[in-house]
Design an enzyme around this catalytic site. Structure first.
Site, mmCIF file in Angstrom:
data_model
loop_
_atom_site.group_PDB
_atom_site.id
_atom_site.type_symbol
_atom_site.label_atom_id
_atom_site.label_comp_id
_atom_site.label_asym_id
_atom_site.label_seq_id
_atom_site.Cartn_x
_atom_site.Cartn_y
_atom_site.Cartn_z
ATOM 1 N N LYS A 31 51.032 22.072 68.131
ATOM 2 C CA LYS A 31 50.125 21.565 67.092
ATOM 3 C C LYS A 31 49.928 22.581 65.970
ATOM 4 C CE LYS A 31 45.229 21.740 67.282
ATOM 5 N NZ LYS A 31 44.735 22.425 66.144
ATOM 6 N N ASN A 32 49.584 23.803 66.333
ATOM 7 C CA ASN A 32 49.200 24.750 65.291
ATOM 8 C C ASN A 32 50.388 25.239 64.466
ATOM 9 O OD1 ASN A 32 46.566 24.379 65.902
ATOM 10 N ND2 ASN A 32 46.352 26.241 67.147
ATOM 11 N N CYS A 125 37.370 21.453 64.270
ATOM 12 C CA CYS A 125 36.389 21.730 65.327
ATOM 13 C C CYS A 125 35.314 22.684 64.845
ATOM 14 C CB CYS A 125 37.086 22.379 66.528
ATOM 15 S SG CYS A 125 38.197 21.276 67.394
ATOM 16 N N ARG A 130 33.606 29.479 60.265
ATOM 17 C CA ARG A 130 35.063 29.610 60.140
ATOM 18 C C ARG A 130 35.397 29.817 58.659
ATOM 19 N NH1 ARG A 130 38.205 25.126 63.655
ATOM 20 N NH2 ARG A 130 39.858 26.681 63.585
ATOM 21 N N ASP A 314 41.849 29.773 72.409
ATOM 22 C CA ASP A 314 42.022 28.333 72.667
ATOM 23 C C ASP A 314 42.128 28.008 74.156
ATOM 24 O OD1 ASP A 314 42.098 28.085 69.931
ATOM 25 O OD2 ASP A 314 44.276 28.040 69.818
ATOM 26 N N ARG A 406 43.227 14.881 68.780
ATOM 27 C CA ARG A 406 43.707 15.660 67.635
ATOM 28 C C ARG A 406 44.770 16.647 68.070
ATOM 29 N NH1 ARG A 406 39.740 19.131 65.636
ATOM 30 N NH2 ARG A 406 41.602 20.007 64.741
HETATM 31 N N1 EPU Z 1 38.373 34.600 59.747
HETATM 32 C C1 EPU Z 1 37.640 35.138 58.713
HETATM 33 N N2 EPU Z 1 38.054 34.890 57.440
HETATM 34 C C2 EPU Z 1 39.149 34.136 57.176
HETATM 35 C C3 EPU Z 1 39.884 33.587 58.220
HETATM 36 C C4 EPU Z 1 39.454 33.829 59.512
HETATM 37 O O1 EPU Z 1 36.648 35.814 58.922
HETATM 38 O O2 EPU Z 1 39.469 33.952 55.981
HETATM 39 C C5 EPU Z 1 37.951 34.861 61.140
HETATM 40 C C6 EPU Z 1 37.592 33.590 61.897
HETATM 41 O O3 EPU Z 1 36.240 33.236 61.691
HETATM 42 C C7 EPU Z 1 37.897 33.977 63.328
HETATM 43 C C8 EPU Z 1 39.106 34.913 63.166
HETATM 44 O O4 EPU Z 1 39.090 35.356 61.835
HETATM 45 O O5 EPU Z 1 36.829 34.719 63.849
HETATM 46 C C9 EPU Z 1 40.438 34.284 63.464
HETATM 47 O O6 EPU Z 1 40.579 33.100 62.717
HETATM 48 P P1 EPU Z 1 42.003 32.526 62.285
HETATM 49 O O7 EPU Z 1 42.068 32.471 60.819
HETATM 50 O O8 EPU Z 1 43.080 33.267 63.017
HETATM 51 O O9 EPU Z 1 41.904 31.059 62.847
HETATM 52 P P2 EPU Z 1 42.454 29.768 62.167
HETATM 53 O O10 EPU Z 1 43.754 30.074 61.486
HETATM 54 O O11 EPU Z 1 41.427 29.075 61.374
HETATM 55 C C10 EPU Z 1 43.951 29.079 64.164
HETATM 56 C C11 EPU Z 1 44.078 27.867 65.024
HETATM 57 C C12 EPU Z 1 42.910 27.795 65.996
HETATM 58 C C13 EPU Z 1 42.853 29.074 66.813
HETATM 59 C C14 EPU Z 1 42.782 30.290 65.885
HETATM 60 C C15 EPU Z 1 42.831 31.614 66.612
HETATM 61 C C16 EPU Z 1 45.154 26.320 63.528
HETATM 62 C C17 EPU Z 1 45.066 25.103 62.715
HETATM 63 N N3 EPU Z 1 44.065 26.675 64.182
HETATM 64 O O12 EPU Z 1 42.739 28.889 63.435
HETATM 65 O O13 EPU Z 1 43.200 26.709 66.843
HETATM 66 O O14 EPU Z 1 41.724 29.053 67.635
HETATM 67 O O15 EPU Z 1 43.893 30.254 64.965
HETATM 68 O O16 EPU Z 1 44.016 31.737 67.304
HETATM 69 O O17 EPU Z 1 46.199 26.948 63.619
HETATM 70 C C18 EPU Z 1 42.699 25.020 68.371
HETATM 71 O O18 EPU Z 1 43.932 24.786 68.409
HETATM 72 O O19 EPU Z 1 41.884 24.523 69.179
HETATM 73 C C19 EPU Z 1 42.208 25.930 67.353
HETATM 74 C C20 EPU Z 1 40.925 25.999 67.023
#
Ligand code: EPU
Length: 429
Positions: A31-32, A125, A130, A314, A406
């Site tokens: 998915k991701n 979610c 975030r 996750d 999802r």
């Molecule tokens: N963060 C910031 N600023 C940013 C971006 C992130 O402070 O601009 C913080 C976040 O709040 C968090 C950490 O950095 O504490 C990591 O966030 P990241 O950006 O890596 O997460 P994401 O890209 O929004 C993806 C996956 C998530 C998964 C996380 C961590 C997707 C669409 N989502 O989210 O997947 O938990 O990486 O590995 O790729 C899931 O599949 O259930 C899911 C939530």
């Protein structure tokens, strides 16, 4: 949900626990990874074909969004064929972009192609705050002006995107991929330092490289991108979903009588395998499969989530259910999303002995779980409740299953294939 005479129709999962599950279960495409590969196609000047995509609502939603901006898209048997040539720079302030988190990748891709984008802040979610400040920091470094208004609409514009050195303050999967998307067509060299190292980043870089991008270092914490003039269409197969694989491995350890998980890259699963073994679960690794025999005498352990290759956030929610079956007190600390514990109350409704203390979840076992009517507050909480339902005595009902759908493709059929008593029901609430 639909409405009939003041009542709402709602889909729920009903699970009768206690069946002995065995056989083989196949993991779908990630998915991701999928949710970034699909927007990446916007950058191409001819047709992109992506195979092995999971049949999940996030993928279907992105298909609709690409069509909204003029893309011609077909999706059948896991294969999406995207013709981006007629896409136009359509503002996407609301609507479908609000329905998934990964719509933030439209910012990088549309900025890269059109040098201009108007995108509503993403949904997805609720896991606590975030922010996307690191994405925006990257776009600004590449020369974009970025403004977010009170309606949570992000306006991005650049006369020209130029390479830059960007050091992320926080290791972020989304920011790393989004900056790559914006930088591949920029002039000059971009270097992302403190980049995330998740396999999904390598998968997206691999698609972009096939399209003609010049990217080095994906999978390390320093990625360099030399901008190119144009990107061509190509074909790509999405990597297996390591979180779906991990969910099935945890389920196999909790309720399995010997389960093979197929279409896995075992090296992606190392942190989970180490923790399962520490608990006393036997894990047998094949080339692209993992076999988990029936487990017994599970021991309590502690888990702290971290960025890849650490233990994935996750997977901590599904893992918490396995902890209810171990002797003694286990703990979970989530350093990525400290509030990702909404499932704990639901597990308590199912007779689990668990509580939050000082930001940690403390789970004491072993307990016989009992059926209840519970709510999937988010995607992985939903997966955790499915495993709990498979363990519990009686019939569990899980509500808000749209979260589960999802991210998990054909989960009912897959679990029925192992012998689970699970079905989807529609009821008035
Ligand atoms: N963060 C910031 N600023 C940013 C971006 C992130 O402070 O601009 C913080 C976040 O709040 C968090 C950490 O950095 O504490 C990591 O966030 P990241 O950006 O890596 O997460 P994401 O890209 O929004 C993806 C996956 C998530 C998964 C996380 C961590 C997707 C669409 N989502 O989210 O997947 O938990 O990486 O590995 O790729 C899931 O599949 O259930 C899911 C939530």
């Amino acid at each position: 949900m639909g409405s009939t005479d003041g009542y709402e129709m709602m889909d729920v999962y009903k699970i009768k626990g206690g069946n002995h599950l065995s056989g083989a279960i196949r993991v779908d495409g990630g998915k991701n990874s999928a949710v970034a590969l699909i927007p990446a196609s916007i950058l191409a000047n001819s047709v992109v074909e992506i195979e092995g995509l999971p049949d999940i609502s996030d993928v279907l939603m992105l298909k609709k969004i690409l069509e909204e901006i003029g893309g011609e898209v077909t999706f059948k048997d896991g294969k999406m064929i995207i013709d981006p040539t007629c896409m136009v720079n359509t503002p996407l302030p609301s609507g479908n972009v609000k329905k998934l988190r990964a719509s933030y990748y439209l910012m990088g891709a549309m900025l890269g192609r059109f040098k201009h984008a108007v995108i509503g802040l993403p949904g997805g979610c609720f896991l606590g705050g975030r922010p996307i400040d690191q994405h925006i920091k990257g776009f600004k470094a590449l020369g974009a002006q970025v403004m977010t208004n009170e309606q949570e609409i992000v306006y991005l514009r650049a006369d020209e995107l130029h390479g830059a050195k960007i050091c992320l303050d926080v290791v972020s999967v989304g920011a790393t991929i989004n900056i790559m998307l914006a930088a591949v067509l920029a002039k000059g060299q971009t270097v992302i330092e403190n980049a995330a190292r998740e396999p999904e980043i390598v998968d997206v870089a691999s698609l972009l490289i096939k399209m003609g991008a010049k990217i080095k270092g994906a999978g390390t914490n320093s990625i360099s991108i030399d901008g190119v003039e144009k990107l061509d269409g190509t074909k790509h197969t999405v990597m297996p979903d390591r979180i779906e694989a991990g969910t099935f491995m945890i389920m196999a350890a909790a309720v399995g009588d010997g389960i093979t998980i197929d279409n896995v890259i075992p090296s992606h699963m190392e942190a989970l395998i180490a923790k399962l073994r520490e608990m006393g679960v036997q894990v047998q690794e094949g080339k692209d499969s993992i076999f988990i025999p029936k487990s017994k005498n599970l021991k309590a352990i502690d888990i702290e989530t971290s960025v890849y290759p650490g233990f994935a956030t996750d997977l901590q929610q599904p893992f918490s259910v396995l902890m209810t079956q171990a002797e003694g007190s286990s703990t979970i600390t989530d350093t990525i999303y400290s509030e990702r514990f909404k499932h704990i109350d639901e597990l308590c409704h199912m007779n689990a002995s668990c509580r939050m203390e000082g930001g940690k979840a403390i789970i004491t076992g072993s307990t016989l779980l009992t059926a209840a009517s519970v709510v999937a507050s988010d995607l992985r909480a939903g997966a955790a409740l499915v495993i709990a339902g498979l363990l519990a005595e009686g019939e569990t009902e899980i509500r808000e299953i749209h979260h589960i759908e999802r991210g998990y493709s054909k989960i009912i059929e897959k679990l029925q294939g192992l012998g689970a008593d699970i079905h989807k029901d529609r009821q008035l609430v």
